[in-house]
Enzyme design. Structure first.
Site, short mmCIF file in Angstrom:
data_model
loop_
_atom_site.label_atom_id
_atom_site.label_comp_id
_atom_site.label_asym_id
_atom_site.label_seq_id
_atom_site.Cartn_x
_atom_site.Cartn_y
_atom_site.Cartn_z
CD GLU A 86 -2.01 2.38 1.38
OE1 GLU A 86 -1.12 2.99 1.44
OE2 GLU A 86 -2.88 2.52 2.31
CB CYS B 243 -1.27 6.92 1.31
SG CYS B 243 0.15 6.61 2.04
#
Length: 458
Positions: free
Chosen positions: A230, A264
């Protein structure tokens, strides 16, 4: 002896130092996880769930002790830190309650008398985690990993060692958890490769930058070990002419500044249709200007400091280069004086593709607004990035769902906030990574999907 040095981002001064594990201790940590696997993998799902429920209870009971650790080590405002502890507990409870369904054996018709797929644990799994959400990301990794019957080794960023140890301690102190079920590996970054290559580690989960993710992936692949990545994002928020501008401005402002913008999945490129651009910018400006930047220990603070001095310097470079390229700075954009690594809420308008704020991931409270002349152009700009993590679309519901299919991202919110939720899979495409965490997809990443064929042949 090597140490992990923690700098309090509020003051810029050393908060504490923690001894770093050397190769021998790293091997011992992994060995304890391997020993625990023998016991834990034989537990029923109900027995594992009891441990996860107990840990969730401890998280909530200890919230006022755990939250300030994040505030000191990475500058998270205390109100957000408390919410992160609660969310970690939610993840533990979700998988405790739903793992039996997620992992249920699936009957499959074939030429056998009976054939089926069962989901079996792999062994110790290494979670390499960043500093920006040290409690939540630990449980996003641990809850599905443990309920699948694996054990967990946590390798957090070296700047949040007490956060990592606090998570491991929760399991050590919970009734029913075998010793070594969750281990905190307090090691320097260069020593991670050795941990990945250790034959007792069976899989790897990594959350962090695309550059670091590429390095982790290359090592894991060379050892033929499954891994989930990720990675970074340059998430677009598309605002079209028929959007509810008040709701869009309020939500996008929140998405941009959660954790001081160090996320993010934060909205980083705000792409607005020409006919509503000016009105939307005024609404966004009003909300961003009202936010309180300050001491993360204070209840009134909405935005704390950037986690590290070098990260703040890089963020300011990105802002400066974007302004020099022709963007207009409507708010913020100047380094403040005084101690700590604070950065003002910044609003950049007249941003165009190719400018630094569009090309690079901006990790801080910086909103970059681009104007486009149509929905088609908005989608094209949204996809004009090497990343593909999250996105939001603000328009009518039916139109938003149609546009979601055109946006190259792992998750798209239509008229809502982009967030991680234990019930739904999360992850990216392109340079934002591969594999999924959370939801049913997340728990199936680190299992042996074993096919069983039972004769005689039908």
């Amino acid at each position: 002896m090597s140490v992990l040095t923690v700098i309090d981002p509020r003051t810029g001064e050393v908060a504490h130092e923690v001894p770093a594990a050397g190769p021998e201790e790293i091997g011992q940590v992994i060995g304890r996880a391997q020993d625990a696997f023998g016991t834990w993998s034989r537990r029923t799902i109900a027995e594992r769930a009891a441990v996860l429920h107990a840990v969730a209870g401890r998280l909530r009971e200890d919230r006022e002790r755990l939250a300030p650790i994040m505030t000191v080590e990475m500058g998270k405002p205390i109100t957000e830190a408390r919410a992160e502890v609660e969310k970690a507990a939610w993840a533990a409870e979700h998988y405790a309650e739903h793992a039996a369904t997620y992992l249920a054996t699936e009957e499959v018709a074939s030429d056998a008398t009976r054939s089926y797929v069962q989901y079996l644990p792999l062994g110790p799994v290494l979670g390499i985690l960043p500093w920006n959400a040290p409690m939540w990301l630990a449980f996003r990794f641990l809850a599905p990993t443990l309920m699948a019957g694996n054990t967990g080794v946590l390798k957090h960023d070296p700047r949040v060692p007490r956060c990592a140890q606090a998570v491991a301690d929760l399991f050590d102190e919970s009734v029913g958890a075998p010793a070594g079920l969750v281990q905190a590996l307090l090691a320097q970054t260069p020593d991670v490769e050795g941990a990945i290559r250790d034959p007792r580690i069976q899989a790897v989960s990594f959350t962090g930058s695309d550059k670091a993710g590429a390095a982790v992936a290359s090592v894991a692949a060379s050892e033929i070990k499954p891994h989930v990545l990720e990675l970074g994002g340059s998430d677009p928020a598309i605002v079209l002419a028929d959007a509810d501008l008040e709701a869009a401005a309020a939500t996008i402002a929140t998405m941009r500044i959660i954790n001081a913008g160090q996320s993010c999945i934060a909205a980083k490129r705000i792409i607005v249709e020409e006919s509503v651009h000016d009105e939307f910018v005024e609404l966004l400006h009003e909300r961003l200007a009202a936010l309180v930047v300050g001491d993360p220990r204070e209840e009134s603070t909405q935005i704390g400091p950037i986690a590290r001095e070098d990260l703040r310097a890089n963020l300011h470079r990105q802002v400066t280069e974007t302004i020099e390229a022709g963007a207009e700075c409507r708010l913020g954009g100047e380094l403040p004086e005084g101690p700590g690594f604070f950065y003002p809420v910044t609003l950049l308008t007249e941003v165009r593709p190719g400018m630094t704020a569009c090309v690079e991931e901006t990790f801080g409270p910086v909103a970059a607004v681009l104007r486009v002349d149509s929905a088609e152009a908005a989608v094209a700009v949204a996809n004009d990035t090497p990343y593909g993590l999250g996105a939001s679309v603000w328009t009518s519901t039916e139109r938003g769902e149609a546009i979601a299919r055109q946006v190259v991202a792992g998750q798209v919110a239509v008229n809502g906030i982009v967030k991680t939720d234990p019930r739904l899979p999360s992850g990216g495409v392109k340079r934002s990574g591969y594999g999924r965490e959370l939801g049913r997809e997340g728990i199936l990443e680190f299992v042996n999907a074993q096919q069983v064929w039972v004769g005689p042949k039908a």
